[in-house]
Design a protein around this motif. Structure first.
Motif, PDB file in Angstrom:
ATOM      1  N   ASP A 190     -12.835 -10.061 -25.174  1.00  0.00           N
ATOM      2  CA  ASP A 190     -13.555  -9.073 -25.990  1.00  0.00           C
ATOM      3  C   ASP A 190     -12.671  -8.546 -27.109  1.00  0.00           C
ATOM      4  O   ASP A 190     -13.124  -8.400 -28.255  1.00  0.00           O
ATOM      5  N   TYR A 191     -11.414  -8.255 -26.783  1.00  0.00           N
ATOM      6  CA  TYR A 191     -10.535  -7.728 -27.822  1.00  0.00           C
ATOM      7  C   TYR A 191     -10.243  -8.800 -28.878  1.00  0.00           C
ATOM      8  O   TYR A 191     -10.276  -8.516 -30.094  1.00  0.00           O
TER       9      TYR A 191
ATOM     10  N   ARG B  58      -4.653   1.503 -29.456  1.00  0.00           N
ATOM     11  CA  ARG B  58      -5.529   2.411 -30.204  1.00  0.00           C
ATOM     12  C   ARG B  58      -6.951   1.855 -30.283  1.00  0.00           C
ATOM     13  O   ARG B  58      -7.931   2.586 -30.088  1.00  0.00           O
ATOM     14  N   GLU B  59      -7.079   0.562 -30.546  1.00  0.00           N
ATOM     15  CA  GLU B  59      -8.398  -0.035 -30.717  1.00  0.00           C
ATOM     16  C   GLU B  59      -9.172  -0.127 -29.405  1.00  0.00           C
ATOM     17  O   GLU B  59     -10.405  -0.088 -29.401  1.00  0.00           O
TER      18      GLU B  59
ATOM     19  N   ALA C  74       2.127  -4.293 -32.936  1.00  0.00           N
ATOM     20  CA  ALA C  74       0.866  -4.967 -32.603  1.00  0.00           C
ATOM     21  C   ALA C  74       0.304  -4.435 -31.284  1.00  0.00           C
ATOM     22  O   ALA C  74      -0.913  -4.236 -31.147  1.00  0.00           O
ATOM     23  N   PHE C  75       1.178  -4.178 -30.331  1.00  0.00           N
ATOM     24  CA  PHE C  75       0.741  -3.658 -29.035  1.00  0.00           C
ATOM     25  C   PHE C  75       0.145  -2.260 -29.189  1.00  0.00           C
ATOM     26  O   PHE C  75      -0.908  -1.949 -28.592  1.00  0.00           O
ATOM     27  N   GLU C  76       0.786  -1.406 -29.964  1.00  0.00           N
ATOM     28  CA  GLU C  76       0.285  -0.044 -30.152  1.00  0.00           C
ATOM     29  C   GLU C  76      -1.058  -0.048 -30.873  1.00  0.00           C
ATOM     30  O   GLU C  76      -1.939   0.770 -30.567  1.00  0.00           O
TER      31      GLU C  76
ATOM     32  N   LEU D 169      -0.867 -10.114 -24.299  1.00  0.00           N
ATOM     33  CA  LEU D 169      -0.780  -8.655 -24.181  1.00  0.00           C
ATOM     34  C   LEU D 169      -2.153  -8.037 -23.938  1.00  0.00           C
ATOM     35  O   LEU D 169      -2.272  -7.054 -23.189  1.00  0.00           O
ATOM     36  N   ALA D 170      -3.190  -8.605 -24.555  1.00  0.00           N
ATOM     37  CA  ALA D 170      -4.541  -8.104 -24.321  1.00  0.00           C
ATOM     38  C   ALA D 170      -4.948  -8.326 -22.870  1.00  0.00           C
ATOM     39  O   ALA D 170      -5.597  -7.469 -22.253  1.00  0.00           O
TER      40      ALA D 170
END
Length: 329
Positions: free
Chosen positions: A263-264, A151-152, A145-147, A198-199
């Motif tokens: 935002d994410y 990427r996004e 999920a972190f990776e 994490l975000a």
């Protein structure tokens, strides 16, 4: 001619260093051979200095006399104190962030990564960080999920590490490494809350907030040292008003990271309130840990905004995304 230890010694005036006068405090004349002569009578010293001066009074001497007159009155001392306070505040308010921006921009990512790795190694050596007890499958799920988040969001060279610590927490270090603790994973009610945390930490990585805060603190310490002339005294400024201003900048970094996370989360279809939900529980866990340690942190001394404020910001972000009216401050 200077009398010293019952002897008279002839010294060329140009080779003697006479410090500027500060009110009526004693002055120390520095002799060419390294000797020092204490002078209590400042008026006599100034008169002798004026007689031996070969030419007209220099600009430095005129400034010294003006400064002495100001130091000798309470109005002058108050004005000097006000000017000093204004300079220190202005540098903390605008100068330090500007210096930090330039310094961080000039720091290569490789150097920042080395700083972060050394910091984590130190934490491990001091037993602040212990090996994670999460199962490999659970760590792989969160790492995937972190990776995807990296990427996004277009963040490169970010890394996620798992550790066991005595409190639920997550933090970023210079170089892009994010540390997630086992207790925070246990505290989360679902994976969306972990993703929200994490975000937020990726927001710190994107803004290079840790390095910026180090640069700001260092530049303020240099300024305090210049004013006090003593690095040990300047270090005490970290506990004074300068520290409170630095904390306010840290809270500004936290708000920036929150906005990055909002935002994410919105782009991923996750309500921004997932972040405020877990932050509220983290605040409660932090207060309990503080109470066990014999104290509880106050919001105004904290480097993070209050949980209530962050909840309002999350709700406002959600309403704005839905096209509603922004929440009242």
């Amino acid at each position: 001619m200077i009398a010293r230890e019952g002897l008279e010694e002839l010294v060329v005036h140009e080779n003697v260093r006479i410090p500027a006068r500060v009110a009526d405090t004693p002055r120390y004349i520095h002799l060419p051979d390294g000797g020092v002569c204490e002078v209590q009578d400042n008026d006599a010293l100034d008169a002798a200095h004026a007689r031996t001066r070969p030419d007209a009074e220099s600009r430095a001497d005129r400034f010294g006399r003006l400064r002495h007159r100001l130091d000798s009155t309470w109005r002058g001392a108050a004005a000097a104190l006000a000017v000093t306070a204004a300079i220190l505040y202005s540098f903390t308010e605008w100068g330090a962030p500007a210096v930090a921006t330039v310094a961080v921009a000039a720091t290569p990512p490789e150097v920042e990564a080395v700083i972060g790795d050394n910091l984590l190694t130190l934490f491990e050596q001091l037993r602040f960080l212990e090996p994670s007890e999460l199962s490999p499958n659970r760590r792989n799920e969160l790492l995937a999920a972190f990776e995807e988040m990296c990427r996004e969001t277009g963040i490169e060279n970010a890394d996620l590490r798992f550790h066991s610590v005595g409190a639920p927490n997550a933090f970023a270090v210079p170089g892009g490494t994010v540390v997630l603790t086992d207790l925070l994973v246990e505290l989360a009610e679902d994976d969306e809350e972990i993703i929200a945390v994490l975000a937020h930490e990726l927001g710190h990585v994107s803004g290079r907030h840790v390095m910026r805060r180090v640069a700001q603190t260092s530049s303020m310490l240099v300024l305090w040292t210049a004013f006090t002339g003593d690095v040990s005294v300047a270090t005490l400024s970290i506990l004074g008003p300068d520290r409170l201003l630095a904390q306010r900048y840290s809270r500004s970094f936290e708000r920036d990271a929150d906005r990055f996370a909002f935002d994410y989360l919105l782009s991923a279809g996750i309500p921004p309130t997932r972040l405020s939900d877990i932050v509220g529980r983290l605040s409660g866990a932090g207060r309990e840990a503080g109470a066990r340690a014999g104290g509880s942190p106050l919001d105004w001394l904290s480097s993070h905004p209050g949980a209530a404020e962050r909840a309002r910001n999350a709700e406002e972000a959600a309403k704005q995304a839905d096209g509603g009216e922004p929440a009242d401050e």
